[in-house]
Design a protein around this motif. Structure first.
Motif, mmCIF file in Angstrom:
data_model
loop_
_atom_site.group_PDB
_atom_site.id
_atom_site.type_symbol
_atom_site.label_atom_id
_atom_site.label_comp_id
_atom_site.label_asym_id
_atom_site.label_seq_id
_atom_site.Cartn_x
_atom_site.Cartn_y
_atom_site.Cartn_z
ATOM 1 N N GLY A 172 2.845 4.704 -3.950
ATOM 2 C CA GLY A 172 1.844 4.226 -4.778
ATOM 3 C C GLY A 172 1.998 4.868 -6.080
ATOM 4 O O GLY A 172 2.222 6.093 -6.391
ATOM 5 N N ASP A 173 1.620 4.089 -7.201
ATOM 6 C CA ASP A 173 1.384 4.565 -8.543
ATOM 7 C C ASP A 173 0.249 5.594 -8.577
ATOM 8 O O ASP A 173 -0.047 6.272 -9.595
ATOM 9 C CB ASP A 173 1.446 3.668 -9.623
ATOM 10 C CG ASP A 173 0.104 2.796 -9.448
ATOM 11 O OD1 ASP A 173 -0.385 2.676 -8.624
ATOM 12 O OD2 ASP A 173 0.132 1.839 -10.466
ATOM 13 N N LYS A 229 5.180 -3.805 -5.121
ATOM 14 C CA LYS A 229 3.877 -4.129 -4.995
ATOM 15 C C LYS A 229 3.514 -4.498 -6.454
ATOM 16 O O LYS A 229 3.828 -3.467 -7.243
ATOM 17 C CB LYS A 229 2.846 -3.231 -4.276
ATOM 18 C CG LYS A 229 1.476 -3.503 -4.267
ATOM 19 C CD LYS A 229 0.678 -2.880 -3.329
ATOM 20 C CE LYS A 229 0.269 -1.570 -3.435
ATOM 21 N NZ LYS A 229 -0.278 -1.329 -4.703
ATOM 22 N N HIS A 287 -1.518 -7.215 -5.017
ATOM 23 C CA HIS A 287 -2.702 -6.223 -4.849
ATOM 24 C C HIS A 287 -3.802 -6.975 -5.427
ATOM 25 O O HIS A 287 -3.488 -7.296 -6.696
ATOM 26 C CB HIS A 287 -2.442 -5.105 -5.587
ATOM 27 C CG HIS A 287 -3.037 -3.878 -5.204
ATOM 28 N ND1 HIS A 287 -2.878 -2.589 -5.361
ATOM 29 C CD2 HIS A 287 -4.637 -3.821 -5.382
ATOM 30 C CE1 HIS A 287 -3.826 -1.971 -5.262
ATOM 31 N NE2 HIS A 287 -5.026 -2.740 -5.310
ATOM 32 N N LEU A 346 -2.453 -7.161 -0.381
ATOM 33 C CA LEU A 346 -3.242 -5.927 -0.217
ATOM 34 C C LEU A 346 -4.661 -6.234 -1.240
ATOM 35 O O LEU A 346 -4.427 -6.624 -2.348
ATOM 36 C CB LEU A 346 -2.489 -4.674 -0.810
ATOM 37 C CG LEU A 346 -3.227 -3.467 -0.589
ATOM 38 C CD1 LEU A 346 -1.935 -2.394 -0.568
ATOM 39 C CD2 LEU A 346 -4.169 -3.021 -1.588
ATOM 40 N N GLU A 357 -8.097 -4.546 -2.216
ATOM 41 C CA GLU A 357 -8.688 -3.042 -2.419
ATOM 42 C C GLU A 357 -10.111 -3.317 -2.898
ATOM 43 O O GLU A 357 -10.554 -4.192 -3.958
ATOM 44 C CB GLU A 357 -7.670 -2.357 -3.464
ATOM 45 C CG GLU A 357 -8.547 -0.906 -3.778
ATOM 46 C CD GLU A 357 -7.727 -0.031 -4.679
ATOM 47 O OE1 GLU A 357 -6.367 -0.051 -4.816
ATOM 48 O OE2 GLU A 357 -8.246 1.027 -4.943
ATOM 49 N N ILE A 415 -7.943 -1.711 1.948
ATOM 50 C CA ILE A 415 -8.316 -0.322 1.539
ATOM 51 C C ILE A 415 -9.749 -0.583 0.982
ATOM 52 O O ILE A 415 -9.980 -1.375 -0.014
ATOM 53 C CB ILE A 415 -7.512 0.523 0.612
ATOM 54 C CG1 ILE A 415 -8.060 1.996 0.358
ATOM 55 C CG2 ILE A 415 -7.004 -0.272 -0.604
ATOM 56 C CD1 ILE A 415 -7.150 2.941 -0.421
ATOM 57 N N VAL A 461 -4.681 0.716 4.630
ATOM 58 C CA VAL A 461 -3.821 1.653 4.086
ATOM 59 C C VAL A 461 -4.758 2.915 3.500
ATOM 60 O O VAL A 461 -5.993 2.582 3.110
ATOM 61 C CB VAL A 461 -2.918 1.255 2.572
ATOM 62 C CG1 VAL A 461 -3.947 0.517 1.785
ATOM 63 C CG2 VAL A 461 -2.241 2.273 1.982
#
Ligand code: KIV
Ligand code: NA
Length: 264
Positions: free
Chosen positions: A44-45, A112, A136, A179, A181, A202, A212
């Motif tokens: 991940g960044d 991603k 995402h 994904l 978040e 998440i 995650v």
């Protein structure tokens, strides 16, 4: 573990089985995470905050992502390796193709990118060229300045509908995974049922197809106040390997996340 592929993950979704995702940024942790049976490793960044000490992910470069992707690839034991394209590295479809190529050649199996409907064309072009994409949605940290902070997204009816529409559109465009978040748990469940591709969450409740966490968060290493959706698995384990194992077990059993980790 046999090599995890997109086929593995969609079969799990079809069977109603959940899978586990964790970040890793180096070979040593990649090996531990992979040996725990974690289906997907995310480079991940978030490494901009976790490793580099920045207060956002914006300073991270493609070269840095490629370096950490190579590190993780060399420790990986069969997990699917997902890498983030960092801030402004996919502002145009052409930039996305060039930079996704760099991460795939560094060892990523899927890339991603953060955003909604505007990514449709980019996702189609990448997929056509053999680059699977995870889209995402929800809280997209690269847009923190636009969002006005790290806040839960999709709380009102129109933004919730928009997120659902975007998810369906991006699946049609060729996204292989979504994904979510920091999204209300009910909305995340609704989106997960509306698409046939796997949805990783998440801070998105228990009804997504996968979970995650940032590795350092779930090991209790990250200083400061921990976000609501984080659980420290190290505090109930006597080894890192044990904590990683118990995270995967609890995700697959549906016991993590609990209600207290989600948003209403
Ligand atoms: O960069 C990252 O670690 C992420 C996860 C928090 C989803 O994008
Ligand atoms: Na990220």
């Amino acid at each position: 573990m046999n090599n995890v592929t997109l086929h593995t993950l969609s079969a799990l979704k079809q069977d109603g089985k959940k899978f586990a995702v964790l970040t890793a940024y180096d070979a040593c942790f990649a090996q531990l995470v992979s040996n725990a049976g974690t289906e997907v490793i995310l480079v991940g960044d978030s490494l901009g905050m976790v490793l580099q000490g920045h207060d956002s992910t914006l300073p991270v470069t493609v070269e840095e992502m490629a370096y950490h992707t190579r590190c993780v690839a060399s420790g990986n034991q069969g997990s699917m390796l997902m890498s983030d394209l960092p801030f402004m590295s996919y502002a145009t479809p052409e930039q996305a193709m060039l930079n996704a190529g760099i991460l795939m050649q560094a060892g990523a199996h899927i890339i991603k990118i953060e955003g909604g409907a505007w990514l449709a064309e980019t996702i189609t072009l990448l997929a056509e060229r053999g680059v699977p994409v995870c889209a995402h949605l929800g809280l997209t940290p690269q847009a923190v300045n636009r969002l006005g902070g790290y806040r839960v997204q999709g709380r009102d009816e129109s933004s919730a509908q928009q997120m659902l529409d975007d998810a369906i559109l991006l699946e049609k465009a060729g996204a292989s995974i979504l994904l979510l978040e920091c999204v209300p748990s009910l909305l995340a469940g609704e989106i997960s049922r509306a698409v046939s591709i796997p949805v990783i969450g998440i801070g998105a409740g228990a009804q997504t197809d996968a979970q995650v966490l940032v590795l350092h968060d779930m090991l209790g290493i990250t200083p400061g106040r921990k976000p609501r959706f984080v659980k420290d698995f190290m505090s109930e384990s006597d080894s890192i390997a044990g904590a990683l194992q118990s995270y995967g077990d609890q995700v697959r059993a549906g016991t993590f996340p609990a209600d207290e980790h989600g948003f209403a």
